[in-house]
Motif scaffolding. Structure first.
Motif, short mmCIF file in Angstrom:
data_model
loop_
_atom_site.label_atom_id
_atom_site.label_comp_id
_atom_site.label_asym_id
_atom_site.label_seq_id
_atom_site.Cartn_x
_atom_site.Cartn_y
_atom_site.Cartn_z
N TYR A 1 7.04 1.46 0.88
CA TYR A 1 5.64 1.03 0.88
C TYR A 1 5.24 0.62 2.30
CZ TYR A 1 7.83 -3.59 0.81
OH TYR A 1 8.60 -4.68 1.10
N TYR A 2 3.91 0.51 2.47
CA TYR A 2 3.35 0.06 3.75
C TYR A 2 2.85 -1.37 3.62
CZ TYR A 2 3.21 4.65 5.96
OH TYR A 2 3.54 5.85 6.54
N VAL A 3 3.07 -2.15 4.69
CA VAL A 3 2.42 -3.43 4.90
C VAL A 3 1.81 -3.30 6.28
CG1 VAL A 3 2.70 -5.91 5.21
CG2 VAL A 3 4.05 -4.72 3.47
N GLY A 4 0.47 -3.21 6.32
CA GLY A 4 -0.19 -2.93 7.60
C GLY A 4 0.21 -1.53 8.04
N ASP A 5 0.71 -1.41 9.28
CA ASP A 5 1.12 -0.09 9.78
C ASP A 5 2.63 0.10 9.74
OD1 ASP A 5 1.78 -1.87 11.76
OD2 ASP A 5 0.94 -0.69 13.41
N LYS A 6 3.34 -0.82 9.08
CA LYS A 6 4.81 -0.71 8.99
C LYS A 6 5.21 -0.20 7.61
CE LYS A 6 6.32 -4.07 12.29
NZ LYS A 6 7.51 -4.77 12.67
N HIS B 1 0.83 -1.20 0.00
CA HIS B 1 0.00 0.00 0.00
C HIS B 1 0.87 1.26 0.00
CE1 HIS B 1 -3.65 -2.31 0.66
NE2 HIS B 1 -2.95 -3.04 1.51
N ASN B 2 0.32 2.32 -0.59
CA ASN B 2 0.98 3.63 -0.62
C ASN B 2 2.44 3.51 -1.06
OD1 ASN B 2 -1.37 4.95 0.28
ND2 ASN B 2 -0.87 4.37 2.38
N VAL B 3 2.63 2.92 -2.23
CA VAL B 3 3.96 2.66 -2.76
C VAL B 3 4.51 3.93 -3.42
CG1 VAL B 3 5.32 1.24 -4.34
CG2 VAL B 3 3.33 0.26 -3.18
N ILE B 4 5.74 4.27 -3.08
CA ILE B 4 6.45 5.38 -3.72
C ILE B 4 7.75 4.82 -4.28
CG2 ILE B 4 7.59 7.60 -3.41
CD1 ILE B 4 5.71 8.12 -1.06
N VAL B 5 8.00 5.10 -5.56
CA VAL B 5 9.25 4.70 -6.19
C VAL B 5 9.94 5.98 -6.66
CG1 VAL B 5 10.36 3.37 -8.01
CG2 VAL B 5 8.26 2.51 -6.95
N SER B 6 11.14 6.19 -6.16
CA SER B 6 11.96 7.33 -6.56
C SER B 6 13.07 6.78 -7.46
CB SER B 6 12.54 7.99 -5.31
OG SER B 6 13.44 9.01 -5.68
N SER B 7 13.19 7.33 -8.67
CA SER B 7 14.19 6.80 -9.60
C SER B 7 15.13 7.91 -10.05
CB SER B 7 13.50 6.17 -10.82
OG SER B 7 12.78 7.14 -11.55
N ASN B 8 16.40 7.54 -10.21
CA ASN B 8 17.38 8.46 -10.78
C ASN B 8 18.58 7.67 -11.28
OD1 ASN B 8 19.46 8.26 -8.69
ND2 ASN B 8 18.08 9.41 -7.39
#
Length: 138
Positions: free
Chosen positions: A101-106, A45-52
């Motif tokens: 990313y989140y898995v549950g609250d982590k 959940h709420n996955v962010i991928v930063s690429s450079n």
């Protein structure tokens, strides 16, 4: 304090760079696509991928590409999602994908770095989630 924070290891998440003939700009030229793969039995959940990309030119000058950020609200279990196309002209650089990313609250995060000249046809392996060959970084 930092020593009190538990950093759980990232498992079951990987990044792959896959040849994509549909993304080529010219006839006889392959384009390449970057994918995020979730091999787990649970959603991310709420996955962010930063690429450079970063490295040096053949003349020894430092090179740094723009940083791009991609957000996915959810990545389903045992699924792959496209992150971005990548230009083969950047394969001589370190290409970094920082995934959070989140898995549950982590919250979990990991950097996946494709070192210079590692994205080649010689390094293609079968990727089951995509049912296609690609360069896999886990």
């Amino acid at each position: 304090m930092k020593k009190d924070i538990v950093f759980d290891p990232v498992e079951g998440v990987s990044v792959a760079v896959v040849p994509d003939d549909a993304a080529g700009q010219a006839e006889n030229e392959l384009g390449w696509q970057v994918y995020l793969l979730n091999h787990n039995d649970f959603a991310l959940h709420n996955v962010i991928v930063s690429s450079n990309g970063y490295g040096t030119s053949p003349e020894g000058e430092p090179i740094r590409t723009s940083t791009l950020r991609h957000v996915m609200l959810e990545v389903e279990p045992r699924a792959a999602v496209a992150i971005e196309p990548i230009d083969p002209a950047l394969f001589h650089l370190n290409n970094q994908y920082w995934v959070s990313y989140y898995v549950g609250d982590k919250i979990l995060d990991k950097k996946f770095i494709f070192v210079p000249d590692s994205i080649t046809a010689d390094n293609l392996t079968s990727i089951a989630l995509l049912q296609r060959p690609g360069v896999l970084h886990s």
